[in-house]
Enzyme design. Sequence first.
Site, PDB file in Angstrom:
ATOM      1  N   LEU A  39       0.860  -1.177   0.000  1.00 14.26           N
ATOM      2  CA  LEU A  39       0.000   0.000   0.000  1.00 14.26           C
ATOM      3  C   LEU A  39       0.898   1.229   0.000  1.00 14.26           C
ATOM      4  O   LEU A  39       1.820   1.338   0.820  1.00 14.26           O
ATOM      5  CB  LEU A  39      -0.892   0.032   1.241  1.00 14.26           C
ATOM      6  N   ASP A  40       0.664   2.163  -0.918  1.00 12.37           N
ATOM      7  CA  ASP A  40       1.453   3.385  -0.965  1.00 12.37           C
ATOM      8  C   ASP A  40       1.295   4.174   0.328  1.00 12.37           C
ATOM      9  O   ASP A  40       0.262   4.063   1.017  1.00 12.37           O
ATOM     10  CB  ASP A  40       1.007   4.265  -2.138  1.00 12.37           C
TER      11      ASP A  40
END
Length: 310
Positions: A39-40
């Site tokens: 997940l960024d």
Amino acid sequence: MFGFLNCNKPAGFSSRDLVNVVQGRLRGRKIKVGHCGTLDPLADGVLVVAVGPASRLVPYVHETTKDYRGTFRLAAESPTGDIEVEPKFFDDHPVPTLEQIATACRSLTGVIEQTPPAYSAIKVAGRRAYEMARKGQQVEMPKRTIVIESLAVDRYEYPELELAITCSTGTYIRTLGIDLAKAVGTTAVMTGLQRTRVGDFDLRLSHHIDTLRDQPIETLLQPATDGVAHLPKLVVDDEQAQRLVNGLSLEDRQGQLPTDPAPSHAAAIRHDGILQAIIVPIGQDLGKQDPVRQRWVPKKVFKTSSPART
């Protein structure tokens, strides 16, 4: 220590940062830790962390679908496709109607091709794409096939758009939003992203970062079987479990698994609920399956303690 943590990654944290928190709680113990799907830092929500031998199950968790809520600003553009870099805004773009956006959503549902963004961790010629992009180098990103099970508008108040997405692994949500905007004659940047589900791991049951820091990891761990809940299952008795530990084949005596066709792999679970092995049909590695004999061989074996005998 054989299972998964359903973590709620906060925005501003990288996936590695969260894994480091878990590893810090296990310091001094030789326990492998890894996450199932990056997940960024901009995004928050479900990040599944594999602990111990469950790290060998990460590829199977990747087979499951994921749910997201993504927010976008239309008539805007940035090199990264999000607000990591200050976007450029446009006053002369058309204002799409809700009906136009809904039609574009339908056109992007199903099996589609997507070109990942240059600002991503994908390796191109052995180098991370974002490293080359940040140096101003031209990056040719290979297309990939993904599956969008559902894409729907949750909220639309121009220029703000919120989408609900169910998709396969490997999907870039910011690219999906940009492609949707292009389909209605404008551009977009992603302003927020939340992952609400990965397979059987739901955001409503996830653990906040403070819980991961304060409570014993053992008490938060979910069984390894939760990561392979989507696989066909073969419940094995003690004799069969021991055969798998010894690397031997076994029969599906009770016809628990389908045969026409046989699944590419299945989960062998002991009667006490512990995952014993990932199994494949005999002859699969040779390109030939024998459904008549219904025999299976272990591909990944987990040497956990034996079930208590009564």
